[in-house]
Design a protein around this motif. Structure first.
Motif, PDB file in Angstrom:
ATOM      1  N   UNK A 257      13.266  12.408  10.423  1.00 18.88           N
ATOM      2  CA  UNK A 257      12.672  12.491   9.098  1.00 18.88           C
ATOM      3  C   UNK A 257      13.394  11.808   7.967  1.00 18.88           C
ATOM      4  N   UNK A 258      14.444  11.041   8.251  1.00 22.15           N
ATOM      5  CA  UNK A 258      15.167  10.379   7.165  1.00 22.15           C
ATOM      6  C   UNK A 258      14.590   9.005   6.852  1.00 22.15           C
ATOM      7  N   UNK A 259      13.910   8.399   7.821  1.00 23.42           N
ATOM      8  CA  UNK A 259      13.289   7.082   7.673  1.00 23.42           C
ATOM      9  C   UNK A 259      11.813   7.211   8.019  1.00 23.42           C
ATOM     10  N   UNK A 260      10.954   6.529   7.252  1.00 29.52           N
ATOM     11  CA  UNK A 260       9.512   6.632   7.482  1.00 29.52           C
ATOM     12  C   UNK A 260       9.049   5.773   8.652  1.00 29.52           C
ATOM     13  N   UNK A 261       9.564   4.547   8.723  1.00 32.43           N
ATOM     14  CA  UNK A 261       9.075   3.586   9.710  1.00 32.43           C
ATOM     15  C   UNK A 261      10.230   2.785  10.290  1.00 32.43           C
ATOM     16  N   UNK A 262      10.118   2.421  11.553  1.00 30.06           N
ATOM     17  CA  UNK A 262      10.992   1.409  12.160  1.00 30.06           C
ATOM     18  C   UNK A 262      10.079   0.249  12.531  1.00 30.06           C
ATOM     19  N   UNK A 263      10.323  -0.911  11.938  1.00 31.09           N
ATOM     20  CA  UNK A 263       9.404  -2.042  12.060  1.00 31.09           C
ATOM     21  C   UNK A 263      10.156  -3.268  12.565  1.00 31.09           C
ATOM     22  N   UNK A 264       9.615  -3.908  13.587  1.00 30.34           N
ATOM     23  CA  UNK A 264      10.180  -5.158  14.099  1.00 30.34           C
ATOM     24  C   UNK A 264      10.087  -6.222  13.015  1.00 30.34           C
ATOM     25  N   UNK A 265      11.051  -7.112  13.001  1.00 31.35           N
ATOM     26  CA  UNK A 265      11.111  -8.119  11.940  1.00 31.35           C
ATOM     27  C   UNK A 265       9.871  -9.004  11.888  1.00 31.35           C
ATOM     28  N   UNK A 266       9.271  -9.277  13.028  1.00 33.41           N
ATOM     29  CA  UNK A 266       8.075 -10.132  13.038  1.00 33.41           C
ATOM     30  C   UNK A 266       6.896  -9.458  12.336  1.00 33.41           C
ATOM     31  N   UNK A 267       6.920  -8.110  12.240  1.00 35.21           N
ATOM     32  CA  UNK A 267       5.841  -7.374  11.582  1.00 35.21           C
ATOM     33  C   UNK A 267       6.204  -6.934  10.168  1.00 35.21           C
ATOM     34  N   UNK A 268       7.422  -7.251   9.731  1.00 31.24           N
ATOM     35  CA  UNK A 268       7.913  -6.713   8.461  1.00 31.24           C
ATOM     36  C   UNK A 268       7.099  -7.204   7.267  1.00 31.24           C
ATOM     37  N   UNK A 269       6.852  -8.491   7.209  1.00 31.79           N
ATOM     38  CA  UNK A 269       6.125  -9.068   6.063  1.00 31.79           C
ATOM     39  C   UNK A 269       4.740  -8.453   5.913  1.00 31.79           C
ATOM     40  N   UNK A 270       3.999  -8.354   7.008  1.00 34.16           N
ATOM     41  CA  UNK A 270       2.644  -7.789   6.955  1.00 34.16           C
ATOM     42  C   UNK A 270       2.677  -6.315   6.574  1.00 34.16           C
ATOM     43  N   UNK A 271       3.662  -5.575   7.091  1.00 37.07           N
ATOM     44  CA  UNK A 271       3.773  -4.148   6.778  1.00 37.07           C
ATOM     45  C   UNK A 271       4.065  -3.938   5.303  1.00 37.07           C
ATOM     46  N   UNK A 272       5.004  -4.714   4.749  1.00 33.21           N
ATOM     47  CA  UNK A 272       5.341  -4.588   3.326  1.00 33.21           C
ATOM     48  C   UNK A 272       4.142  -4.953   2.463  1.00 33.21           C
ATOM     49  N   UNK A 273       3.415  -5.998   2.839  1.00 36.63           N
ATOM     50  CA  UNK A 273       2.241  -6.409   2.061  1.00 36.63           C
ATOM     51  C   UNK A 273       1.196  -5.298   2.020  1.00 36.63           C
ATOM     52  N   UNK A 274       0.942  -4.634   3.166  1.00 32.82           N
ATOM     53  CA  UNK A 274      -0.035  -3.539   3.195  1.00 32.82           C
ATOM     54  C   UNK A 274       0.439  -2.360   2.357  1.00 32.82           C
ATOM     55  N   UNK A 275       1.722  -2.048   2.431  1.00 33.08           N
ATOM     56  CA  UNK A 275       2.252  -0.952   1.613  1.00 33.08           C
ATOM     57  C   UNK A 275       2.149  -1.275   0.121  1.00 33.08           C
ATOM     58  N   UNK A 276       2.423  -2.511  -0.255  1.00 35.89           N
ATOM     59  CA  UNK A 276       2.301  -2.908  -1.673  1.00 35.89           C
ATOM     60  C   UNK A 276       0.872  -2.730  -2.159  1.00 35.89           C
ATOM     61  N   UNK A 277      -0.098  -3.136  -1.332  1.00 34.73           N
ATOM     62  CA  UNK A 277      -1.499  -2.980  -1.731  1.00 34.73           C
ATOM     63  C   UNK A 277      -1.881  -1.512  -1.817  1.00 34.73           C
ATOM     64  N   UNK A 278      -1.423  -0.721  -0.877  1.00 34.60           N
ATOM     65  CA  UNK A 278      -1.763   0.697  -0.863  1.00 34.60           C
ATOM     66  C   UNK A 278      -1.153   1.421  -2.061  1.00 34.60           C
ATOM     67  N   UNK A 279       0.157   1.230  -2.284  1.00 31.53           N
ATOM     68  CA  UNK A 279       0.846   1.957  -3.345  1.00 31.53           C
ATOM     69  C   UNK A 279       0.487   1.447  -4.736  1.00 31.53           C
ATOM     70  N   UNK A 280      -0.020   0.212  -4.819  1.00 35.01           N
ATOM     71  CA  UNK A 280      -0.443  -0.333  -6.113  1.00 35.01           C
ATOM     72  C   UNK A 280      -1.906  -0.051  -6.403  1.00 35.01           C
ATOM     73  N   UNK A 281      -2.610   0.541  -5.440  1.00 33.30           N
ATOM     74  CA  UNK A 281      -4.025   0.852  -5.645  1.00 33.30           C
ATOM     75  C   UNK A 281      -4.915  -0.359  -5.589  1.00 33.30           C
ATOM     76  N   UNK A 282      -4.485  -1.423  -4.881  1.00 37.97           N
ATOM     77  CA  UNK A 282      -5.302  -2.631  -4.772  1.00 37.97           C
ATOM     78  C   UNK A 282      -6.499  -2.365  -3.865  1.00 37.97           C
ATOM     79  N   UNK A 283      -7.603  -3.112  -4.041  1.00 38.50           N
ATOM     80  CA  UNK A 283      -8.819  -2.882  -3.252  1.00 38.50           C
ATOM     81  C   UNK A 283      -8.604  -3.028  -1.754  1.00 38.50           C
ATOM     82  N   UNK A 284      -7.630  -3.839  -1.357  1.00 39.30           N
ATOM     83  CA  UNK A 284      -7.433  -4.096   0.069  1.00 39.30           C
ATOM     84  C   UNK A 284      -6.569  -3.038   0.734  1.00 39.30           C
ATOM     85  N   UNK A 285      -6.322  -1.928   0.049  1.00 42.19           N
ATOM     86  CA  UNK A 285      -5.419  -0.909   0.603  1.00 42.19           C
ATOM     87  C   UNK A 285      -5.914  -0.325   1.909  1.00 42.19           C
TER      88      UNK A 285
END
Length: 306
Positions: A257-285
């Protein structure tokens, strides 16, 4: 004599010239398996060993290029006193700084850039472990504060890639003061209503873990990353007990419970982009919810309520 001068010497010079021209880092040895991999293959794979999946350390310049869309803007960082305490151990602190700058091409351990990640605006702050172990000194503290203030002023999420051995001993109390300063900057970003995403890389330890690295809305870790305050050996010597297997590694911390996600580096960019859209309330969340292989249900719920 002519034979020695005209034949032997040119052959020796030719041999030495060829050896000097051969790169020293032509092959990279996997620290986990001992496998030798051609360095171009590792570089093309985002500095991950293809066979074992072992994540090597990634420099700040490469990290920014791999995370942000092309055309990002690097932020000019505040200047600080180079050697406020006139510190010297085996060599002068100013000489250590010169060596680190020559080795990495960086002014200090942190770089900040503003751009977009898959079209989503973002401010990215990156620590480079190659610069004196990514240690937190006055310059690094100022850079992190400047990055968080930039994110708040420009209205973007802040993404911080942490990689550090802790505070910089050559700056004494001035280094430790960066812990509350960066904590206050995180609070300023939170009051501005902007997301703060932290990516914990190998290693993230010491005062960095005790301050801004563990204050994110979402914490992502790279596979196998060492994350903690004191090292496992110090803890074992203190409590005089054997620690569990994988203690302080990313996967262990996720499971506890100390870390939310463990993400492989090849998936890091896409994961961060989705989180940014979700937490910013963007339509693509809602695209975040279509990727169960990347985020667990529990992590999606936590991210949505961060």
């Amino acid at each position: 004599m002519n034979w020695l001068v005209n034949v032997v010497r040119p052959k020796i010079n030719s041999l030495l010239t060829r050896q000097a021209a051969t790169p020293e880092n032509l092959w990279i040895k996997c620290p986990e398996t001992g496998q030798l991999v051609f360095h171009k293959d590792v570089e093309a794979n985002h500095w991950v060993i293809p066979g074992s999946g072992y994540h090597l350390r990634m420099g700040a310049v490469q990290r920014l290029a791999a995370t942000l869309d092309s055309g990002f803007e690097e932020i000019k960082l505040p200047d600080v006193a180079a050697d406020p305490l006139k510190f010297r151990d085996e060599k002068k602190y100013v000489d250590r700084l010169k060596d680190a700058r020559a080795k990495t091409g960086m002014t200090d351990a942190v770089k900040v850039a503003v751009g977009a990640i898959e079209g989503s605006p973002a401010t990215v702050i990156v620590q480079d472990f190659e610069f004196m172990g990514g240690s937190l000194g006055m310059a690094a503290g100022e850079a992190i504060v400047a990055g968080l203030e930039t994110a708040a002023a420009r209205g973007t999420p802040a993404i911080l890639f942490a990689a550090s051995g802790g505070a910089r001993m050559q700056e004494g109390i001035l280094s430790l003061m960066q812990m509350p300063r960066t904590t206050v900057a995180v609070q300023m970003l939170r009051e501005a209503g902007k997301p703060y995403i932290v990516v914990l890389t190998n290693p993230t330890t010491g005062g960095v873990t005790a301050s801004y690295a563990m204050l994110g809305d979402v914490h992502i870790a790279e596979p196998g990353a060492l994350i903690g305050f004191a090292g496992p050996r110090v803890i074992e010597q203190t409590i005089r007990e054997k620690l569990p297997d994988g203690f302080q590694r990313a996967e262990y911390l996720r499971d506890h419970g100390m870390v939310d996600l463990v993400v492989h580096r090849k998936d890091m960019r896409a994961t961060i982009a989705r989180l940014c859209r979700l937490l910013s309330g963007a339509p693509a969340a809602d695209t975040l919810l279509d990727a169960p292989e990347t985020l667990s249900d529990e992590a999606q719920v936590e991210a949505a309520h961060a």
